[in-house]
Scaffold this active site. Structure first.
Site, mmCIF file in Angstrom:
data_model
loop_
_atom_site.group_PDB
_atom_site.id
_atom_site.type_symbol
_atom_site.label_atom_id
_atom_site.label_comp_id
_atom_site.label_asym_id
_atom_site.label_seq_id
_atom_site.Cartn_x
_atom_site.Cartn_y
_atom_site.Cartn_z
ATOM 1 N N PRO A 157 0.820 -1.216 0.000
ATOM 2 C CA PRO A 157 0.000 0.000 0.000
ATOM 3 C C PRO A 157 0.855 1.267 0.000
ATOM 4 O O PRO A 157 1.997 1.251 0.452
ATOM 5 C CB PRO A 157 -0.756 -0.105 1.327
ATOM 6 C CG PRO A 157 0.205 -0.784 2.247
ATOM 7 C CD PRO A 157 0.986 -1.741 1.372
ATOM 8 N N ALA B 103 -5.317 -8.156 -1.225
ATOM 9 C CA ALA B 103 -4.279 -7.139 -1.389
ATOM 10 C C ALA B 103 -4.775 -5.830 -0.794
ATOM 11 O O ALA B 103 -5.956 -5.646 -0.574
ATOM 12 C CB ALA B 103 -3.959 -6.964 -2.860
ATOM 13 N N CYS B 104 -3.846 -4.965 -0.535
ATOM 14 C CA CYS B 104 -4.220 -3.687 0.070
ATOM 15 C C CYS B 104 -4.471 -2.668 -1.037
ATOM 16 O O CYS B 104 -4.072 -2.856 -2.161
ATOM 17 C CB CYS B 104 -3.101 -3.160 0.926
ATOM 18 S SG CYS B 104 -1.955 -4.414 1.444
ATOM 19 N N ILE B 105 -5.172 -1.589 -0.677
ATOM 20 C CA ILE B 105 -5.328 -0.540 -1.669
ATOM 21 C C ILE B 105 -4.181 0.442 -1.567
ATOM 22 O O ILE B 105 -3.673 0.661 -0.521
ATOM 23 C CB ILE B 105 -6.648 0.247 -1.532
ATOM 24 C CG1 ILE B 105 -7.088 0.360 -0.097
ATOM 25 C CG2 ILE B 105 -7.686 -0.348 -2.375
ATOM 26 C CD1 ILE B 105 -8.335 1.198 0.036
#
Lengths: 425, 105
Positions: A157, B103-105
């Protein structure tokens, strides 16, 4: 006296300190630990590379951002000793706490990618996530004569996930206004399978990239940078050559998180997604960029989280059960160039949808649509930040995301994303 | 729903080819999944990754992401791309019988 200790006086830590100092009883002392003399308004960094000269408006003396009664300890943190409920500072002193708030944010780590921080750094490779990076890039863009400009997200991220897109839109406008757009090739190199992480916004923003003639290089996991040959190289050995590289390096939590054995593989702290308490420690709360949550690392998120953490600190003191108050709510302006911007509003479960904001059906701002008013909103936000948000005043945007005034499309249009990067809690 | 068969056992896969019930996983199924995904015969290095993924997921309740695998399994990211070409995070989880990593943003 009992101590509420807050690590970091960025957006999240400052809001927490200012909110708690007026809410805690006289038996409590609010201390915030941060070594930096000045507070930086980070959204302002986006405009500096394109010639904005208002850097002094993006900085304020930290002492002026903290309310009277907040004790500011101007030191760096070395270690949290959670068992002893103590924070060890760089000067060797120990700061005991009864409740701890970790708001130490995230930082860019170009050193995590071989070749990125070496020969080309600030020569042909720039970042805009730091003040000195944004200023160096301003000089570089001012003298750029044309060629290929690559915008590269190394890995997710990242802080403010829309910022690289905004940078790309503004670059297109910048070179167009200079009459040299035909001499600049813009390439957007991302590890995601499309422009953004959520399907509708991804289609909209991906469409804008296409309209502006930006080539997208998707699913590119950056392995190394060949600074001499000016190539980005992926782990699966694809190459993207560049003349000027604008990198968004790997983001990690503060080094003391890892030193304290409290972080995940990127030194972000495992956090309950709804109560915001540290998963491993009853007396520690975490908010802002420092969490491992799949919510955006953005100021609006820190703001919504600060309301939940305020409530839960008070409940924790009163031995009450915690409020599951955080829903992943994020609200972001997306600058799209030529004095227009979009606004997106979403949470863990609901992707950005069209509609009006903040008042249902009234607005005045429009969601998922490019307007001049949204652009003015983005510019006005700096005033709101310094004068309402940081002091901890209530602003008329609900903490939880609202569906009122939002419109779900009748039938979902076919999506170009494969659904690989959607956040969910 | 698609099914996969190995040594007489049949298991359900979801639309993206991930096993629906992670507890049904066996080493033979891993070989069948690897075959289906075009990875081919599994080597000792593949197994090192698969074993790590299974253990880590059992401990944390979710499949590890790529960075976590490379940091904790001792197999560097570059090699992970050779072992599980194209998307080592997703493919390692798939062959290990785990759900798709978030998954992450």
């Amino acid at each position: 006296m009992k101590n509420l200790v807050i690590l970091g006086a960025g957006t999240a830590g400052t809001m927490m300190a200012n909110r708690m100092v007026t809410r805690l009883s006289s038996g409590w002392c609010v201390k915030v630990i941060d070594p930096e003399q000045e507070h930086l308004y980070q959204p302002g960094l986006l405009f500096l590379p394109f010639g904005a000269r208002d850097e002094e408006l993006n900085l304020r003396a930290r002492s002026k951002t903290l309310k009277p009664g907040v004790e500011w300890v101007r030191e760096a943190v070395q270690l949290i000793e959670a068992d002893a409920k103590t924070v060890v500072l760089d000067n060797g002193t120990k700061q005991p706490y009864d409740l701890l708030v970790i708001a130490s944010g995230s930082q860019i780590r170009p050193d995590e990618t071989p070749g990125l921080a070496d020969g080309g750094w600030r020569g042909s490779i720039f970042d805009f996530y730091t003040l000195d990076g944004a200023l160096a890039l301003r000089d570089a863009l001012d003298t750029f004569e044309g060629g290929r400009l690559a915008i590269n997200i190394v890995e997710m991220p990242i802080k403010c996930p829309v910022a690289p897109l905004e940078f790309t839109f503004l670059a297109d406008a910048f070179f167009t206004k200079r009459g040299m757009r035909d001499r600049v090739e813009l390439v957007y190199v991302t590890p995601l399978d499309s422009a953004f992480t959520k399907p509708m916004a991804s289609r909209l923003l991906g469409g804008l990239l296409e309209e502006k003639g930006v080539r997208v290089e998707p699913e590119f996991a950056t392995g190394e940078v060949d600074a001499d040959g000016k190539n980005l190289i992926s782990y699966d050995e694809r190459k993207v050559p560049y003349d000027l590289l604008v990198t968004i390096p790997t983001h990690m939590g503060a080094p003391f998180i890892e030193a304290s054995g409290m972080g995940n593989e990127l030194s972000f702290v495992p956090t309950d997604p709804h109560t915001l308490r540290a998963k491993e420690h009853e007396d520690i709360f975490v908010l802002g960029d420092a969490t491992d949550l799949p919510s955006s690392k953005a100021g609006s998120v820190a703001h919504f989280q600060s309301e939940v953490v305020t409530e839960n600190l008070l409940r924790s003191i009163g031995n009450e059960s915690l409020e599951e108050g955080f829903d992943g709510h994020a609200n972001c302006f997306v600058e799209s160039g030529f004095d227009k911007a979009l606004l997106i509003d979403f949470n863990y479960d609901v992707e950005p949808l069209p509609g009006t904001f903040p008042l249902p059906w009234v607005g005045p701002m429009s969601l998922m649509k490019e307007t001049y008013l949204n652009h003015l909103g983005k510019l006005a936000f700096r005033w709101v930040y310094w004068n309402a948000l940081l002091p901890g005043r209530t602003i008329p945007v609900p903490n939880r995301m609202s569906m009122r005034g939002k419109v779900r499309p009748a039938s979902p249009a076919p999506t170009s994303t494969k659904g690989g990067h959607h956040a969910s809690a | 729903m698609p099914v996969l068969e190995a040594k007489g056992t049949e298991v359900e896969l979801n639309d993206e080819g991930f096993m629906v019930d992670s507890s049904q996983w066996t080493p033979e199924l891993a070989e069948a999944l690897a075959e289906k995904e075009g990875i081919g015969a599994l080597t000792e290095r593949h197994w090192k990754v698969i074993t790590f993924c299974r253990e880590d997921a059992a401990q944390n309740g979710q499949p590890p992401g790529l960075r976590r695998i490379s940091k904790l399994s001792g197999v560097p990211t570059k090699e992970l791309y050779q072992l599980f070409p194209k998307g080592p995070g997703k493919l390692a989880a798939k062959v290990s019988g785990l759900p798709k990593p978030k998954a992450c943003i």
